[in-house]
Design a protein around this motif. Structure first.
Motif, short mmCIF file in Angstrom:
data_model
loop_
_atom_site.label_atom_id
_atom_site.label_comp_id
_atom_site.label_asym_id
_atom_site.label_seq_id
_atom_site.Cartn_x
_atom_site.Cartn_y
_atom_site.Cartn_z
N ALA A 1 -70.69 32.65 32.18
CA ALA A 1 -69.42 31.91 32.03
C ALA A 1 -69.44 30.61 32.81
O ALA A 1 -69.00 29.55 32.31
CB ALA A 1 -68.27 32.80 32.50
N THR A 2 -69.97 30.64 34.02
CA THR A 2 -70.06 29.41 34.82
C THR A 2 -71.04 28.42 34.20
O THR A 2 -70.79 27.20 34.17
CB THR A 2 -70.49 29.76 36.26
OG1 THR A 2 -69.56 30.70 36.80
CG2 THR A 2 -70.50 28.52 37.13
N LEU B 1 -69.42 26.61 31.40
CA LEU B 1 -68.54 25.55 31.90
C LEU B 1 -69.36 24.31 32.28
O LEU B 1 -69.00 23.16 31.92
CB LEU B 1 -67.75 26.05 33.11
CG LEU B 1 -66.94 25.00 33.88
CD1 LEU B 1 -65.90 24.34 32.97
CD2 LEU B 1 -66.28 25.63 35.12
N ALA C 1 -62.73 22.54 25.98
CA ALA C 1 -63.43 23.74 26.45
C ALA C 1 -63.46 23.78 27.96
O ALA C 1 -63.32 24.86 28.58
CB ALA C 1 -64.84 23.76 25.89
N ALA D 1 -61.88 26.74 30.14
CA ALA D 1 -62.75 27.46 31.08
C ALA D 1 -62.20 27.42 32.49
O ALA D 1 -62.20 28.42 33.21
CB ALA D 1 -64.16 26.86 31.02
N ASP E 1 -59.00 29.61 32.74
CA ASP E 1 -59.30 31.05 32.81
C ASP E 1 -60.06 31.40 34.08
O ASP E 1 -59.90 32.50 34.63
CB ASP E 1 -60.12 31.45 31.58
CG ASP E 1 -59.25 31.50 30.32
OD1 ASP E 1 -58.02 31.64 30.46
OD2 ASP E 1 -59.80 31.40 29.21
N TRP E 2 -60.92 30.50 34.58
CA TRP E 2 -61.57 30.75 35.87
C TRP E 2 -60.54 30.88 36.97
O TRP E 2 -60.62 31.77 37.82
CB TRP E 2 -62.52 29.58 36.19
CG TRP E 2 -62.98 29.60 37.63
CD1 TRP E 2 -63.98 30.35 38.17
CD2 TRP E 2 -62.41 28.86 38.71
NE1 TRP E 2 -64.08 30.13 39.52
CE2 TRP E 2 -63.12 29.21 39.88
CE3 TRP E 2 -61.37 27.92 38.81
CZ2 TRP E 2 -62.83 28.65 41.13
CZ3 TRP E 2 -61.08 27.37 40.07
CH2 TRP E 2 -61.81 27.73 41.20
N ARG F 1 -63.28 34.39 30.46
CA ARG F 1 -63.66 33.01 30.74
C ARG F 1 -64.48 32.41 29.59
O ARG F 1 -64.25 31.26 29.18
CB ARG F 1 -64.47 32.96 32.03
CG ARG F 1 -63.67 33.27 33.28
CD ARG F 1 -64.55 33.22 34.51
NE ARG F 1 -65.19 31.91 34.63
CZ ARG F 1 -66.19 31.64 35.48
NH1 ARG F 1 -66.68 32.63 36.24
NH2 ARG F 1 -66.70 30.44 35.54
N ILE F 2 -65.41 33.19 29.06
CA ILE F 2 -66.24 32.70 27.95
C ILE F 2 -65.37 32.45 26.72
O ILE F 2 -65.47 31.40 26.05
CB ILE F 2 -67.36 33.71 27.65
CG1 ILE F 2 -68.33 33.79 28.84
CG2 ILE F 2 -68.12 33.30 26.38
CD1 ILE F 2 -69.36 34.89 28.72
N THR G 1 -63.31 29.38 27.11
CA THR G 1 -64.08 28.16 26.90
C THR G 1 -64.21 27.86 25.41
O THR G 1 -63.98 26.72 24.97
CB THR G 1 -65.47 28.31 27.53
OG1 THR G 1 -65.33 28.60 28.93
CG2 THR G 1 -66.29 27.02 27.36
#
Length: 410
Positions: A12-13, A16, A46, A50, A53-54, A388-389, A392
């Motif tokens: 997920a990071t 981003l 996106a 992201a 949600d993070w 998170r994904i 995005t």
């Protein structure tokens, strides 16, 4: 956090970071082609999705970037309230008598136990048998032999004290006489008397010689008297043995019948028998004898239980298999056991439900903030990284749609 959750967080990071890189590249070359604008809009939205949600996921467990932002670190800050809410939810929806009864009503616990126990080849059943035998051996070894033997003796003595043996003996004797089962005992007693007389014949002769006067001894008549006495006794015993209607046997029969009657109906006889019983039970010799019997029995049980293929293990296995077959094939037994289990479980839920949920609540409250954060995050962290994904991707698609609408309205 487990490796899978950590991997999803990195993905997920990384996504981003990828969107940020795409945005920077697209922003640099946005004049090259109209399609670059779509790419930049997708990457920009996106990144927003992201980051949002993070922030939301991070705020559940800790303060984002360590900043004291209100309503962040929700789980560690509100762990006591979460514990109470969790306990109340369990009590209201899982530990009510109605829910437990409905759930238990759908289960045939007795049949399931019978299926498990009836198959002697199952490793679980063999484990139950071996475990039961080993448990018995350990219990017998852990107990103080003298104290346990004395307790067993005291228990048996208490039961014997409450049992009046005189009428029981009398009724058994009356039944034996009525069925003529006492006759072999009389024959055995006559034979025993003959063998005893023969073994002690020298002592009988010596007694007659000592009691004879000097004249009989001088004339030698004492020897003839001893021979006559012994011959008469041998003849009497022989006649009693071969003649079922011998008068002496009749007297013995009458004596036994009177004894049986007195044991049942004579208060004095019953009191004497009870006195003899109490003397025997309270005798130190009987106590020492029982202690030896108990110790031999205890050692024998321990040795037998420790042998995997021994008699006790086989008996336990057979008893377990028979119990399993009964639980499988007897609907009435199943009904009774299932009803007992259901009522017991409902009773436990009704009586101890509050204590059970309080245990849950107090356990969670005793956890420190780091512990509860780690445990909750380890349980749901991977799914949260999917949020998170998804944020995005969905954010990028929304940005793409907005960019397209914006171009269409110009």
């Amino acid at each position: 956090m487990p490796d899978r959750a950590r991997t999803m967080r990195r993905i997920a990071t990384g996504l981003l970071v990828l969107m940020a890189t795409v945005f920077l590249v697209a922003h640099r070359y946005q004049g090259l082609h109209p399609a670059v604008g779509y790419v930049m809009a997708f990457a920009e939205a996106a990144m927003v999705g992201a980051l949002a949600d993070w922030f939301a996921v991070t705020a559940l467990f800790r303060r984002p970037l360590g900043l004291p932002i209100p309503h962040t670190a929700i789980i560690p800050t509100n762990k006591d309230r979460i514990a109470d809410t969790m306990a109340a939810f369990l009590r209201a929806h899982f530990l009510t008598p109605q829910v437990v009864a409905r759930r238990m009503g759908q289960m045939n616990v007795a049949r399931a136990a019978g299926d498990f126990l009836a198959n002697p080849d199952r490793r679980g059943t063999l484990g139950v048998r071996a475990g039961a035998a080993e448990l018995l051996a350990e219990v017998l070894e852990s107990l103080d032999p003298e104290r346990m033997g004395e307790q067993v003796r005291a228990g048996l003595k208490a039961q014997a004290d409450r049992l009046e043996v005189s009428p029981l003996i009398g009724q058994v004797l009356q039944a034996a006489i009525a069925d003529r089962k006492h006759l072999p005992l009389i024959d055995a007693a006559i034979r025993w008397a003959g063998i005893t007389l023969e073994a002690n014949e020298p002592m009988v002769r010596a007694m007659i010689h000592e009691r004879a006067n000097a004249l009989l001894r001088w004339t030698g008549l004492d020897e003839r008297l001893a021979n006559s006495v012994l011959d008469g006794l041998y003849r009497l015993l022989a006649e009693m043995l071969v003649d079922p209607d011998h008068p002496v046997r009749g007297k013995v029969q009458e004596g036994l019948e009177k004894l049986a009657h007195d044991l049942v109906h004579d208060p004095a006889m019953r009191a004497r028998v009870e006195g003899i019983k109490h003397e025997i039970l309270n005798s130190p010799a009987v106590g020492a004898w029982w202690q030896g019997v108990w110790e031999r029995l205890r050692r024998h049980l321990i040795d037998t239980a420790r042998r995997p293929d021994g008699v006790l293990a086989g008996q336990l296995g057979g008893a377990i298999a028979e119990l399993g077959q009964a639980l499988q094939n007897d609907p009435r037994l199943q009904w009774q056991i299932n009803r007992f289990v259901r009522r017991s479980t409902v009773g436990i839920a009704n009586r101890y439900g509050d204590q059970l949920v309080r245990l849950v609540s107090e356990t969670v409250k005793r956890w420190d903030a780091v512990t509860i954060t780690e445990r909750v995050e380890s349980a749901v962290g991977r799914d949260l990284q999917f949020i998170r994904i998804n944020g995005t991707i969905v954010g990028g698609l929304v940005g793409l749609a907005i960019h397209a609408i914006d171009l269409g309205l110009r």
